[in-house]
Design an enzyme around this catalytic site. Structure first.
Site, mmCIF file in Angstrom:
data_model
loop_
_atom_site.group_PDB
_atom_site.id
_atom_site.type_symbol
_atom_site.label_atom_id
_atom_site.label_comp_id
_atom_site.label_asym_id
_atom_site.label_seq_id
_atom_site.Cartn_x
_atom_site.Cartn_y
_atom_site.Cartn_z
ATOM 1 N N THR A 123 16.655 5.483 10.089
ATOM 2 C CA THR A 123 16.511 4.706 9.140
ATOM 3 C C THR A 123 15.853 3.270 8.997
ATOM 4 O O THR A 123 15.280 2.984 9.982
ATOM 5 C CB THR A 123 18.161 4.151 9.043
ATOM 6 O OG1 THR A 123 18.238 3.148 8.142
ATOM 7 C CG2 THR A 123 18.486 3.447 10.379
ATOM 8 N N ASP A 124 15.345 2.814 7.890
ATOM 9 C CA ASP A 124 14.814 1.474 7.586
ATOM 10 C C ASP A 124 15.419 0.679 8.405
ATOM 11 O O ASP A 124 14.814 -0.686 8.471
ATOM 12 C CB ASP A 124 14.158 1.249 6.472
ATOM 13 C CG ASP A 124 15.329 1.320 5.316
ATOM 14 O OD1 ASP A 124 16.508 1.300 5.724
ATOM 15 O OD2 ASP A 124 14.873 0.995 4.255
ATOM 16 N N GLU A 125 16.717 0.464 8.738
ATOM 17 C CA GLU A 125 17.352 -0.740 9.051
ATOM 18 C C GLU A 125 16.820 -1.099 10.211
ATOM 19 O O GLU A 125 17.239 -2.316 10.782
ATOM 20 C CB GLU A 125 18.783 -0.425 8.954
ATOM 21 C CG GLU A 125 19.501 -0.082 7.575
ATOM 22 C CD GLU A 125 21.017 -0.305 7.207
ATOM 23 O OE1 GLU A 125 21.633 -0.957 7.987
ATOM 24 O OE2 GLU A 125 21.346 0.068 6.149
ATOM 25 N N TYR A 149 25.288 -1.137 13.765
ATOM 26 C CA TYR A 149 24.873 0.231 13.248
ATOM 27 C C TYR A 149 23.104 0.536 13.619
ATOM 28 O O TYR A 149 22.565 1.138 14.219
ATOM 29 C CB TYR A 149 24.983 0.341 11.821
ATOM 30 C CG TYR A 149 24.263 1.719 11.287
ATOM 31 C CD1 TYR A 149 24.500 2.739 11.556
ATOM 32 C CD2 TYR A 149 23.100 1.175 10.359
ATOM 33 C CE1 TYR A 149 23.515 4.021 11.042
ATOM 34 C CE2 TYR A 149 22.543 2.160 9.795
ATOM 35 C CZ TYR A 149 22.619 3.738 10.043
ATOM 36 O OH TYR A 149 21.919 4.496 9.557
ATOM 37 N N LYS A 153 21.086 2.754 15.993
ATOM 38 C CA LYS A 153 19.934 3.565 15.564
ATOM 39 C C LYS A 153 18.627 3.244 16.376
ATOM 40 O O LYS A 153 17.802 4.016 16.571
ATOM 41 C CB LYS A 153 19.837 3.730 14.173
ATOM 42 C CG LYS A 153 21.113 4.260 13.392
ATOM 43 C CD LYS A 153 21.141 5.856 13.676
ATOM 44 C CE LYS A 153 19.985 6.599 12.957
ATOM 45 N NZ LYS A 153 20.309 7.946 12.944
HETATM 46 P P1 NAD Z 1 27.021 10.658 6.951
HETATM 47 O O1 NAD Z 1 28.029 9.533 7.662
HETATM 48 O O2 NAD Z 1 27.420 11.076 5.678
HETATM 49 O O3 NAD Z 1 27.600 11.882 8.046
HETATM 50 C C1 NAD Z 1 27.167 11.936 9.389
HETATM 51 C C2 NAD Z 1 27.856 13.571 9.846
HETATM 52 O O4 NAD Z 1 27.664 13.408 11.270
HETATM 53 C C3 NAD Z 1 29.125 13.667 9.591
HETATM 54 O O5 NAD Z 1 29.204 14.896 9.168
HETATM 55 C C4 NAD Z 1 29.923 13.585 10.796
HETATM 56 O O6 NAD Z 1 31.086 14.359 10.905
HETATM 57 C C5 NAD Z 1 28.984 13.809 11.809
HETATM 58 N N1 NAD Z 1 29.225 13.422 13.337
HETATM 59 C C6 NAD Z 1 29.383 12.096 13.309
HETATM 60 N N2 NAD Z 1 29.408 11.805 14.932
HETATM 61 C C7 NAD Z 1 29.320 13.150 15.337
HETATM 62 C C8 NAD Z 1 29.490 13.548 16.753
HETATM 63 N N3 NAD Z 1 29.651 12.650 17.831
HETATM 64 N N4 NAD Z 1 29.047 14.763 17.002
HETATM 65 C C9 NAD Z 1 28.667 15.700 15.891
HETATM 66 N N5 NAD Z 1 28.918 15.097 14.816
HETATM 67 C C10 NAD Z 1 28.954 14.096 14.384
HETATM 68 O O7 NAD Z 1 25.543 10.332 7.243
HETATM 69 P P2 NAD Z 1 24.433 10.403 6.442
HETATM 70 O O8 NAD Z 1 24.490 9.277 5.422
HETATM 71 O O9 NAD Z 1 24.091 11.812 6.054
HETATM 72 O O10 NAD Z 1 23.317 9.945 7.429
HETATM 73 C C11 NAD Z 1 22.663 11.008 8.259
HETATM 74 C C12 NAD Z 1 21.665 10.372 9.170
HETATM 75 O O11 NAD Z 1 20.615 9.730 8.463
HETATM 76 C C13 NAD Z 1 22.056 9.456 10.131
HETATM 77 O O12 NAD Z 1 21.442 9.632 11.210
HETATM 78 C C14 NAD Z 1 21.712 8.120 9.364
HETATM 79 O O13 NAD Z 1 21.656 7.117 10.294
HETATM 80 C C15 NAD Z 1 20.414 8.642 8.647
HETATM 81 N N6 NAD Z 1 19.969 7.989 7.378
HETATM 82 C C16 NAD Z 1 21.035 8.035 6.550
HETATM 83 C C17 NAD Z 1 20.360 7.293 5.258
HETATM 84 C C18 NAD Z 1 21.357 7.181 4.049
HETATM 85 O O14 NAD Z 1 20.918 6.374 3.085
HETATM 86 N N7 NAD Z 1 22.586 7.532 3.984
HETATM 87 C C19 NAD Z 1 19.245 6.745 5.138
HETATM 88 C C20 NAD Z 1 18.453 6.797 6.259
HETATM 89 C C21 NAD Z 1 18.718 7.637 7.354
HETATM 90 O O1 DAU Z 2 18.561 1.966 4.670
HETATM 91 C C1 DAU Z 2 19.207 2.908 4.845
HETATM 92 C C2 DAU Z 2 20.678 2.869 5.127
HETATM 93 O O2 DAU Z 2 21.039 2.769 3.963
HETATM 94 C C3 DAU Z 2 21.228 4.000 5.997
HETATM 95 O O3 DAU Z 2 20.578 3.866 7.412
HETATM 96 C C4 DAU Z 2 22.761 3.809 6.073
HETATM 97 O O4 DAU Z 2 23.333 4.876 7.005
HETATM 98 C C5 DAU Z 2 23.368 3.648 4.835
HETATM 99 O O5 DAU Z 2 24.786 3.561 4.807
HETATM 100 C C6 DAU Z 2 22.741 2.718 3.899
HETATM 101 O O6 DAU Z 2 22.837 1.410 4.331
HETATM 102 P P1 DAU Z 2 23.379 0.273 3.370
HETATM 103 O O7 DAU Z 2 24.202 -0.838 4.107
HETATM 104 O O8 DAU Z 2 22.142 -0.377 2.653
HETATM 105 O O9 DAU Z 2 24.361 1.099 2.329
HETATM 106 P P2 DAU Z 2 25.818 0.606 1.432
HETATM 107 O O10 DAU Z 2 25.821 1.678 0.447
HETATM 108 O O11 DAU Z 2 26.838 0.359 2.590
HETATM 109 O O12 DAU Z 2 25.241 -0.817 0.850
HETATM 110 C C7 DAU Z 2 24.266 -0.851 0.136
HETATM 111 C C8 DAU Z 2 24.049 -2.204 -0.431
HETATM 112 O O13 DAU Z 2 25.277 -2.352 -1.354
HETATM 113 C C9 DAU Z 2 24.151 -3.325 0.533
HETATM 114 O O14 DAU Z 2 23.463 -4.424 0.348
HETATM 115 C C10 DAU Z 2 25.801 -3.763 0.619
HETATM 116 C C11 DAU Z 2 25.963 -3.603 -0.849
HETATM 117 N N1 DAU Z 2 27.344 -3.104 -1.026
HETATM 118 C C12 DAU Z 2 27.853 -2.206 -0.454
HETATM 119 C C13 DAU Z 2 29.339 -1.598 -0.409
HETATM 120 C C14 DAU Z 2 29.961 -0.512 0.059
HETATM 121 C C15 DAU Z 2 28.085 -3.824 -1.985
HETATM 122 O O15 DAU Z 2 27.763 -4.763 -2.810
HETATM 123 N N2 DAU Z 2 29.368 -3.262 -2.214
HETATM 124 C C16 DAU Z 2 29.987 -2.643 -1.489
HETATM 125 O O16 DAU Z 2 31.039 -1.913 -1.742
#
Ligand code: NAD
Ligand code: DAU
Length: 334
Positions: A123-125, A149, A153
């Site tokens: 992730t970019d975080e 988190y 990562k």
């Molecule tokens: P998600 O939370 O939707 O899915 C995570 C999956 O991993 C789930 O199916 C969960 O059951 C499984 N899991 C969790 N713990 C586990 C374990 N111990 N063993 C096996 N499986 C397990 O997450 P996502 O949003 O699909 O993100 C996927 C990946 O991409 C993550 O590594 C996250 O850091 C990265 N990422 C997410 C975003 C985003 O915007 N969602 C952006 C950049 C990177």
């Molecule tokens: O940047 C990549 C990341 O994006 C991934 O690594 C994470 O797994 C993914 O969850 C996401 O993280 P964020 O914290 O940016 O996503 P989230 O949807 O939780 O929040 C997006 C923005 O909105 C953040 O600034 C927090 C804000 N927010 C979030 C929620 C859930 C609100 O204002 N209200 C809310 O209810």
């Protein structure tokens, strides 16, 4: 190619499985997922019974489960993680266990079995928080994680790089911005806002709502990972972004407009502790080296996503009610 996908029942992992099985008829996928609250097998149910797909319920921190699966794979694409920042603030332990120990267990299995390719989805975080005028993150930005988190990562990224440098493991890493699209769990901003609005509720906006994220449609992210798998350079990191930098309040107001709702549905709530102010990505490297760039315009993508949630009310209602968690037992037994 036999691909072991970890976390393939989650949001991005399930979209990736669809992408691979639809686009590459010669590839096979094993989906290893623990089915935590974030894992939903309904996301990938269309592949049940398909000879190119197999699901294994298991924990990536369990070497006994992981080892034989890695041994039979040509490539591992590692998505499995605890992914929600708010949960990491309330209870960091699972983040350290899955994101750090889980990645370590996979890397050990990869090393022992001479795996040909390990791609780590990050992730970019990990780069921290930008000010308004700061240059976007790129592959040279120093790490500066600020939540449990992002720290977990960051730790996993360092382990992956260390296994490449020390043991020569053939790895690639991608650091991507915020994804949105189908099967997004409704605890994250965009699916929470859409489903709350469809249910007649309000949208919680943290703090002043001026925090900026760079939004990328999940299908563009999946295509980027497939491109890295096919043509990426071993040992390299690729930053993936969406050209979609917007303040949260812009996103919420756009969703209100698409759904024909008024601003009285916005509810400003207490801010997230340590809330990162801005993320932005310079994705020139992947564009120049692999020819990848985002293809889905943000406004168009948000409209398509709202339409998907309207058309798949059954899916998100079952998630919000918790019924989705019975699916595994009904399909596979205890
Ligand atoms: P998600 O939370 O939707 O899915 C995570 C999956 O991993 C789930 O199916 C969960 O059951 C499984 N899991 C969790 N713990 C586990 C374990 N111990 N063993 C096996 N499986 C397990 O997450 P996502 O949003 O699909 O993100 C996927 C990946 O991409 C993550 O590594 C996250 O850091 C990265 N990422 C997410 C975003 C985003 O915007 N969602 C952006 C950049 C990177
Ligand atoms: O940047 C990549 C990341 O994006 C991934 O690594 C994470 O797994 C993914 O969850 C996401 O993280 P964020 O914290 O940016 O996503 P989230 O949807 O939780 O929040 C997006 C923005 O909105 C953040 O600034 C927090 C804000 N927010 C979030 C929620 C859930 C609100 O204002 N209200 C809310 O209810």
């Amino acid at each position: 190619m036999k691909i072991l996908v970890t976390g393939g029942a989650g949001f991005i992992g399930s979209n990736f499985i669809h992408h691979i099985l639809l686009k590459y008829p010669e590839h096979e996928v094993v989906n290893l997922d623990l089915l935590t609250y974030a894992g939903n097998l309904e996301n990938v149910k269309r592949w049940e019974g398909d000879g190119r797909y197999r699901f294994v319920k298991g924990d990536i921190t369990d070497a006994g489960t992981v080892d034989p699966l890695v041994a039979e794979a040509d490539a591992v694409i590692h998505f499995a993680a605890e992914s929600h920042v708010d949960r990491s603030i309330l209870d960091p332990e699972a983040f350290i266990r899955t994101n750090v120990i889980g990645t370590y267990v996979l890397l050990e299995a990869a090393r022992k079995n001479g795996l040909k390719r390990f791609h780590h989805v990050s992730t970019d975080e990990v780069f921290g928080s930008l000010g308004q005028g700061d240059a976007p993150f790129d592959e040279h930005t120093p790490y500066d994680p600020r939540s449990p988190y992002s720290a977990s990562k960051a730790s996993s990224d360092h382990l992956v790089r260390a296994y490449h440098e020390t043991y020569g493991l053939p790895v690639t890493i991608s650091n991507c911005s915020n994804n949105y699209g189908p099967y997004h769990f409704p605890e994250k901003l965009i699916p929470l806002a859409i489903t709350n609005l469809l249910e007649g509720g309000t949208v919680p906006v943290y703090g002043d709502g001026l925090q900026v994220r760079d939004w990328l449609h999940v299908e563009d992210h999946c295509r980027a990972i497939a491109d890295i798998l096919e043509r990426g350079t071993i040992g390299e990191t690729y930053c993936i972004g969406g050209n979609g930098e917007r303040p949260n309040i812009w996103i919420v107001k756009k969703l209100l407009e698409i759904l024909g709702e008024g601003e009285d549905r916005i509810e400003y709530v207490k801010d997230r502790p340590g809330h990162d102010r801005r993320y932005a990505i310079d994705f020139s490297k992947i564009r120049n080296e692999l020819g990848w760039e985002p293809s889905v315009d943000l406004e168009e993508g948000l409209r398509k996503t709202v339409a998907w949630y309207r058309d798949n009310e059954d899916w998100w209602k079952r998630v919000k009610s918790g019924e989705y968690r019975d699916y595994y037992e009904r399909q596979y037994g205890k």
